[in-house]
Design an enzyme around this catalytic site. Sequence first.
Site, PDB file in Angstrom:
ATOM      1  N   ASN A 160      40.636  51.385   3.608  1.00  0.00           N
ATOM      2  CA  ASN A 160      39.303  51.694   4.126  1.00  0.00           C
ATOM      3  C   ASN A 160      39.472  52.530   5.405  1.00  0.00           C
ATOM      4  O   ASN A 160      40.003  52.041   6.406  1.00  0.00           O
ATOM      5  CB  ASN A 160      38.584  50.366   4.420  1.00  0.00           C
ATOM      6  CG  ASN A 160      37.201  50.567   5.000  1.00  0.00           C
ATOM      7  OD1 ASN A 160      37.015  51.408   5.866  1.00  0.00           O
ATOM      8  ND2 ASN A 160      36.242  49.797   4.531  1.00  0.00           N
ATOM      9  N   ASP A 198      40.516  41.158   5.649  1.00  0.00           N
ATOM     10  CA  ASP A 198      39.436  41.002   4.685  1.00  0.00           C
ATOM     11  C   ASP A 198      38.221  40.585   5.482  1.00  0.00           C
ATOM     12  O   ASP A 198      38.277  39.651   6.293  1.00  0.00           O
ATOM     13  CB  ASP A 198      39.763  39.979   3.599  1.00  0.00           C
ATOM     14  CG  ASP A 198      38.895  40.236   2.363  1.00  0.00           C
ATOM     15  OD1 ASP A 198      39.111  41.264   1.697  1.00  0.00           O
ATOM     16  OD2 ASP A 198      37.971  39.441   2.091  1.00  0.00           O
ATOM     17  N   GLY A 256      30.433  51.123   6.971  1.00  0.00           N
ATOM     18  CA  GLY A 256      29.875  49.968   6.274  1.00  0.00           C
ATOM     19  C   GLY A 256      28.451  49.651   6.713  1.00  0.00           C
ATOM     20  O   GLY A 256      27.575  50.523   6.733  1.00  0.00           O
ATOM     21  N   TYR A 257      28.234  48.381   7.035  1.00  0.00           N
ATOM     22  CA  TYR A 257      26.889  47.908   7.387  1.00  0.00           C
ATOM     23  C   TYR A 257      26.572  48.088   8.876  1.00  0.00           C
ATOM     24  O   TYR A 257      25.544  47.593   9.345  1.00  0.00           O
ATOM     25  CB  TYR A 257      26.757  46.419   7.007  1.00  0.00           C
ATOM     26  CG  TYR A 257      26.965  46.144   5.528  1.00  0.00           C
ATOM     27  CD1 TYR A 257      25.904  46.213   4.632  1.00  0.00           C
ATOM     28  CD2 TYR A 257      28.223  45.829   5.026  1.00  0.00           C
ATOM     29  CE1 TYR A 257      26.088  45.965   3.270  1.00  0.00           C
ATOM     30  CE2 TYR A 257      28.419  45.575   3.677  1.00  0.00           C
ATOM     31  CZ  TYR A 257      27.351  45.651   2.806  1.00  0.00           C
ATOM     32  OH  TYR A 257      27.537  45.409   1.463  1.00  0.00           O
ATOM     33  N   ASP A 258      27.428  48.768   9.625  1.00  0.00           N
ATOM     34  CA  ASP A 258      27.195  48.922  11.070  1.00  0.00           C
ATOM     35  C   ASP A 258      25.798  49.456  11.411  1.00  0.00           C
ATOM     36  O   ASP A 258      25.186  48.984  12.382  1.00  0.00           O
ATOM     37  CB  ASP A 258      28.262  49.846  11.696  1.00  0.00           C
ATOM     38  CG  ASP A 258      29.593  49.127  11.915  1.00  0.00           C
ATOM     39  OD1 ASP A 258      29.609  47.879  11.945  1.00  0.00           O
ATOM     40  OD2 ASP A 258      30.607  49.818  12.063  1.00  0.00           O
ATOM     41  N   LYS A 290      32.746  48.922  20.387  1.00  0.00           N
ATOM     42  CA  LYS A 290      32.936  48.097  19.178  1.00  0.00           C
ATOM     43  C   LYS A 290      34.300  47.397  19.233  1.00  0.00           C
ATOM     44  O   LYS A 290      34.418  46.220  18.881  1.00  0.00           O
ATOM     45  CB  LYS A 290      32.808  48.943  17.902  1.00  0.00           C
ATOM     46  CG  LYS A 290      32.945  48.089  16.645  1.00  0.00           C
ATOM     47  CD  LYS A 290      32.724  48.825  15.332  1.00  0.00           C
ATOM     48  CE  LYS A 290      32.926  47.851  14.156  1.00  0.00           C
ATOM     49  NZ  LYS A 290      32.877  48.502  12.840  1.00  0.00           N
ATOM     50  N   HIS A 339      34.156  41.572  15.278  1.00  0.00           N
ATOM     51  CA  HIS A 339      34.853  40.519  14.537  1.00  0.00           C
ATOM     52  C   HIS A 339      36.323  40.874  14.340  1.00  0.00           C
ATOM     53  O   HIS A 339      37.210  40.046  14.494  1.00  0.00           O
ATOM     54  CB  HIS A 339      34.154  40.319  13.186  1.00  0.00           C
ATOM     55  CG  HIS A 339      33.912  41.588  12.407  1.00  0.00           C
ATOM     56  ND1 HIS A 339      33.391  42.729  12.988  1.00  0.00           N
ATOM     57  CD2 HIS A 339      34.155  41.920  11.116  1.00  0.00           C
ATOM     58  CE1 HIS A 339      33.312  43.690  12.084  1.00  0.00           C
ATOM     59  NE2 HIS A 339      33.774  43.222  10.940  1.00  0.00           N
TER      60      HIS A 339
HETATM   61  P1  ITT Z   1      40.674  47.204   2.148  1.00  0.00           P
HETATM   62  O1  ITT Z   1      40.634  45.995   1.270  1.00  0.00           O
HETATM   63  O2  ITT Z   1      41.517  48.323   1.594  1.00  0.00           O
HETATM   64  O3  ITT Z   1      41.035  46.878   3.568  1.00  0.00           O
HETATM   65  P2  ITT Z   1      37.783  47.209   1.747  1.00  0.00           P
HETATM   66  O4  ITT Z   1      36.665  48.047   2.289  1.00  0.00           O
HETATM   67  O5  ITT Z   1      37.796  46.975   0.257  1.00  0.00           O
HETATM   68  O6  ITT Z   1      39.178  47.832   2.227  1.00  0.00           O
HETATM   69  P3  ITT Z   1      37.096  44.432   2.232  1.00  0.00           P
HETATM   70  O7  ITT Z   1      37.255  44.001   0.821  1.00  0.00           O
HETATM   71  O8  ITT Z   1      37.605  43.551   3.335  1.00  0.00           O
HETATM   72  O9  ITT Z   1      37.801  45.840   2.495  1.00  0.00           O
HETATM   73  O10 ITT Z   1      35.548  44.731   2.447  1.00  0.00           O
HETATM   74  C1  ITT Z   1      35.024  44.813   3.713  1.00  0.00           C
HETATM   75  C2  ITT Z   1      33.612  45.371   3.619  1.00  0.00           C
HETATM   76  O11 ITT Z   1      32.780  44.626   4.537  1.00  0.00           O
HETATM   77  C3  ITT Z   1      33.570  46.817   4.075  1.00  0.00           C
HETATM   78  O12 ITT Z   1      33.755  47.714   2.988  1.00  0.00           O
HETATM   79  C4  ITT Z   1      32.179  46.895   4.701  1.00  0.00           C
HETATM   80  O13 ITT Z   1      31.201  47.068   3.690  1.00  0.00           O
HETATM   81  C5  ITT Z   1      31.999  45.503   5.304  1.00  0.00           C
HETATM   82  N1  ITT Z   1      32.503  45.480   6.694  1.00  0.00           N
HETATM   83  C6  ITT Z   1      33.628  44.852   7.169  1.00  0.00           C
HETATM   84  N2  ITT Z   1      33.802  45.094   8.466  1.00  0.00           N
HETATM   85  C7  ITT Z   1      32.796  45.896   8.836  1.00  0.00           C
HETATM   86  C8  ITT Z   1      32.445  46.515  10.045  1.00  0.00           C
HETATM   87  O14 ITT Z   1      33.201  46.412  11.139  1.00  0.00           O
HETATM   88  N3  ITT Z   1      31.355  47.254  10.080  1.00  0.00           N
HETATM   89  C9  ITT Z   1      30.584  47.417   8.975  1.00  0.00           C
HETATM   90  N4  ITT Z   1      30.847  46.903   7.777  1.00  0.00           N
HETATM   91  C10 ITT Z   1      31.957  46.135   7.704  1.00  0.00           C
END
Ligand code: ITT
Length: 197
Positions: free
Chosen positions: A10, A70, A152-154, A178, A183
């Site tokens: 990501n 995750d 993402g949802y930021d 940030k 988190h």
């Molecule tokens: P990797 O597994 O390759 O690390 P991924 O995007 O699939 O990438 P996750 O399964 O952990 O990772 O999904 C995390 C999702 O949660 C991410 O795609 C966002 O939609 C959301 N998310 C996590 N942290 C965030 C953040 O700091 N800001 C906004 N959205 C976040």
Amino acid sequence: MPVLLIASTNPGKVAEFRGMLVAAGWEVRTPADLGLDLAVAETGATFLDNAVLKARAFAAAGGLPALADDSGLEVAALDGAPGVRSARWVPGSDADRVAALLARLAAVPLAGRGARFRAALALAWPDGRLLTAEGQVAGRIGLQARGASGFGYDPVFLVEDGGLDGRRTMAELDPAHKAALSHRARALAALLRQLPR
Ligand code: ITT
């Protein structure tokens, strides 16, 4: 300088980790730097289970200590959804998922839109050693998307933590801000505290 593989595909996470880890004195590699193209099935029931699966797989494949994250968004009015399925809750882009979230909450007033971001981190070494840590940040889902920073949802997460009062979304904070309260930042600080000096 110690070298760490960021076990994520990501780009938003990779950028955040790169900044935080370099500041903490690490040299970082990405899967692309090592020519690694791994798809790890996220079959765990919890953020922590999935972080451990990803960290172990990347450490074994890359031959370096690997840091996996995750993470996701838990919305109280949706019984904790999208949770561990945050990245794949709705097909399409981050913008599609933000739009779906706003649509699901359309009838819920701001007072009922409490939420939190959670992150579980796992640092795995090729020899099997493992460290884990978790972090979270509290907030609320706004009525519309605002801001262009982060991922993402930021843009819909109004931050009510770290001294902020919910007037700004995570996507309206600059990256350093940030990185001081997210988190992910809190989990990373807790993880680094466990490392032997
Ligand atoms: P990797 O597994 O390759 O690390 P991924 O995007 O699939 O990438 P996750 O399964 O952990 O990772 O999904 C995390 C999702 O949660 C991410 O795609 C966002 O939609 C959301 N998310 C996590 N942290 C965030 C953040 O700091 N800001 C906004 N959205 C976040």
